[in-house]
Design a protein around this motif. Structure first.
Motif, PDB file in Angstrom:
ATOM      1  N   LYS A 134       0.854  -1.200  -0.187  1.00  0.00           N
ATOM      2  CA  LYS A 134      -0.084  -0.215  -0.016  1.00  0.00           C
ATOM      3  C   LYS A 134       0.861   1.271  -0.167  1.00  0.00           C
ATOM      4  CE  LYS A 134      -3.793  -2.254   0.398  1.00  0.00           C
ATOM      5  NZ  LYS A 134      -4.694  -2.501  -0.724  1.00  0.00           N
ATOM      6  N   LEU A 135       2.025   1.175  -0.292  1.00  0.00           N
ATOM      7  CA  LEU A 135       3.077   2.170  -0.043  1.00  0.00           C
ATOM      8  C   LEU A 135       3.488   2.593  -1.715  1.00  0.00           C
ATOM      9  CD1 LEU A 135       5.128   4.150   1.329  1.00  0.00           C
ATOM     10  CD2 LEU A 135       6.652   2.076   1.115  1.00  0.00           C
ATOM     11  N   GLU A 136       3.101   3.904  -2.105  1.00  0.00           N
ATOM     12  CA  GLU A 136       3.233   4.267  -3.422  1.00  0.00           C
ATOM     13  C   GLU A 136       4.056   5.668  -3.358  1.00  0.00           C
ATOM     14  OE1 GLU A 136      -0.542   4.617  -5.195  1.00  0.00           O
ATOM     15  OE2 GLU A 136      -1.117   2.810  -4.355  1.00  0.00           O
ATOM     16  N   PHE A 137       5.122   5.753  -4.381  1.00  0.00           N
ATOM     17  CA  PHE A 137       5.697   7.109  -4.513  1.00  0.00           C
ATOM     18  C   PHE A 137       5.347   7.671  -6.121  1.00  0.00           C
ATOM     19  CE2 PHE A 137       8.662   4.083  -2.332  1.00  0.00           C
ATOM     20  CZ  PHE A 137       8.957   4.815  -1.276  1.00  0.00           C
ATOM     21  N   TYR A 140       0.404   5.891   1.658  1.00  0.00           N
ATOM     22  CA  TYR A 140       0.600   4.691   2.367  1.00  0.00           C
ATOM     23  C   TYR A 140      -0.672   4.453   3.442  1.00  0.00           C
ATOM     24  CZ  TYR A 140       2.277   8.331   5.548  1.00  0.00           C
ATOM     25  OH  TYR A 140       2.468   9.661   6.294  1.00  0.00           O
ATOM     26  N   GLN A 141      -0.492   3.151   3.715  1.00  0.00           N
ATOM     27  CA  GLN A 141      -1.782   2.754   4.619  1.00  0.00           C
ATOM     28  C   GLN A 141      -1.417   1.733   5.667  1.00  0.00           C
ATOM     29  OE1 GLN A 141      -5.142   1.091   2.612  1.00  0.00           O
ATOM     30  NE2 GLN A 141      -6.569   1.285   4.333  1.00  0.00           N
ATOM     31  N   GLY A 142      -1.784   1.912   6.967  1.00  0.00           N
ATOM     32  CA  GLY A 142      -1.370   1.015   7.919  1.00  0.00           C
ATOM     33  C   GLY A 142      -2.657   0.576   8.826  1.00  0.00           C
ATOM     34  N   CYS A 143      -2.503  -0.289   9.836  1.00  0.00           N
ATOM     35  CA  CYS A 143      -3.587  -0.547  10.722  1.00  0.00           C
ATOM     36  C   CYS A 143      -3.167  -0.700  12.040  1.00  0.00           C
ATOM     37  CB  CYS A 143      -4.244  -2.036  10.499  1.00  0.00           C
ATOM     38  SG  CYS A 143      -5.306  -2.118   8.892  1.00  0.00           S
ATOM     39  N   ILE A 149      -3.182   7.172   3.546  1.00  0.00           N
ATOM     40  CA  ILE A 149      -2.727   8.322   4.215  1.00  0.00           C
ATOM     41  C   ILE A 149      -1.912   9.110   2.895  1.00  0.00           C
ATOM     42  CG2 ILE A 149      -1.288   9.488   5.832  1.00  0.00           C
ATOM     43  CD1 ILE A 149      -1.708   6.788   7.508  1.00  0.00           C
ATOM     44  N   LYS A 150      -2.206  10.361   2.518  1.00  0.00           N
ATOM     45  CA  LYS A 150      -1.457  11.040   1.507  1.00  0.00           C
ATOM     46  C   LYS A 150      -0.752  12.156   1.904  1.00  0.00           C
ATOM     47  CE  LYS A 150      -5.169   9.607  -1.583  1.00  0.00           C
ATOM     48  NZ  LYS A 150      -6.295   9.914  -2.533  1.00  0.00           N
ATOM     49  N   LYS A 151       0.513  12.225   1.543  1.00  0.00           N
ATOM     50  CA  LYS A 151       1.358  13.407   1.989  1.00  0.00           C
ATOM     51  C   LYS A 151       1.905  13.749   0.757  1.00  0.00           C
ATOM     52  CE  LYS A 151       1.331  12.931   6.369  1.00  0.00           C
ATOM     53  NZ  LYS A 151       0.812  13.783   7.282  1.00  0.00           N
ATOM     54  N   GLN A 152       2.014  15.026   0.552  1.00  0.00           N
ATOM     55  CA  GLN A 152       2.923  15.863  -0.589  1.00  0.00           C
ATOM     56  C   GLN A 152       4.149  16.452   0.194  1.00  0.00           C
ATOM     57  OE1 GLN A 152       1.647  19.396  -2.870  1.00  0.00           O
ATOM     58  NE2 GLN A 152       1.758  17.637  -4.358  1.00  0.00           N
ATOM     59  N   ILE A 153       5.387  16.043  -0.346  1.00  0.00           N
ATOM     60  CA  ILE A 153       6.681  16.672   0.172  1.00  0.00           C
ATOM     61  C   ILE A 153       7.300  17.587  -0.928  1.00  0.00           C
ATOM     62  CG2 ILE A 153       8.694  16.144   1.193  1.00  0.00           C
ATOM     63  CD1 ILE A 153       7.504  13.334   1.800  1.00  0.00           C
ATOM     64  N   LEU A 154       7.560  18.644  -0.326  1.00  0.00           N
ATOM     65  CA  LEU A 154       8.311  19.751  -1.430  1.00  0.00           C
ATOM     66  C   LEU A 154       9.878  19.426  -0.846  1.00  0.00           C
ATOM     67  CD1 LEU A 154       5.688  22.631  -1.106  1.00  0.00           C
ATOM     68  CD2 LEU A 154       5.853  20.726  -2.694  1.00  0.00           C
TER      69      LEU A 154
END
Length: 166
Positions: free
Chosen positions: A82-85, A137-140, A150-155
């Motif tokens: 469930k982890l994507e870049f 990414y996703q977790g339990c 969960i979605k994050k944007q990093i600059l």
């Protein structure tokens, strides 16, 4: 006839009063007729938010590598698949981790690989001056609560090694 209607109304008031006074207030006991709801009410106070359960640290190091580290709460795990870049502007990169995922029979997703405690990824590439990384990414939680993706944007800024979250 009037006596019959009056008796019915008084009987209903009596039943309502008995029912109301015999049942404790739900907020105090957190008990309902639904066991699943009881469990959810009880653990909702114990569940950490996604940023607490999966603390993300990002470093743009001297080797022009992007290091992503998740500090995973003791009661939680992250799904490997469930982890994507996603990197913008689009460019070639590779990623690796030394962490070993653990096989787990998951209630929601079946046989999966998960990470506990810490996950560290290194992204390597000839990154442009400014890079945007979109992460999913996703977790339990081991108590049965699964976080939505969960979605994050990093600059990232190559010249200043600056990192910020959008």
């Amino acid at each position: 006839m009037i006596f019959k209607k009056l008796f019915r109304k008084l009987f209903h008031v009596f039943l309502f009063t008995v029912f109301f006074l015999s049942n404790p207030i739900l907020g105090e006991t957190e008990d309902t007729l639904n066991p699943s709801l009881n469990k959810l009410i009880k653990i909702s106070n114990e569940i950490k938010g996604p940023d607490e359960a999966f603390k993300l640290e990002v470093v743009y190091n001297e080797l022009n590598q992007i290091e992503l580290t998740w500090l995973i709460d003791n009661q939680c795990f992250l799904y490997k698949d469930k982890l994507e870049f996603y990197i913008s502007p689009e460019q070639n990169f590779s990623f690796r981790t030394k962490n070993i995922a653990v096989q787990q029979d998951d209630v929601y997703f079946g046989n999966v690989e998960v990470y506990y405690q810490e996950l560290h990824y290194v992204l390597t590439g000839n990154f442009s001056e400014e890079v945007i990384i979109d992460l999913v990414y996703q977790g339990c939680n081991e108590k049965g609560f699964c976080y939505p993706p969960i979605k994050k944007q990093i600059l990232l800024n190559k010249s200043t090694r600056g990192v910020s979250f959008n």
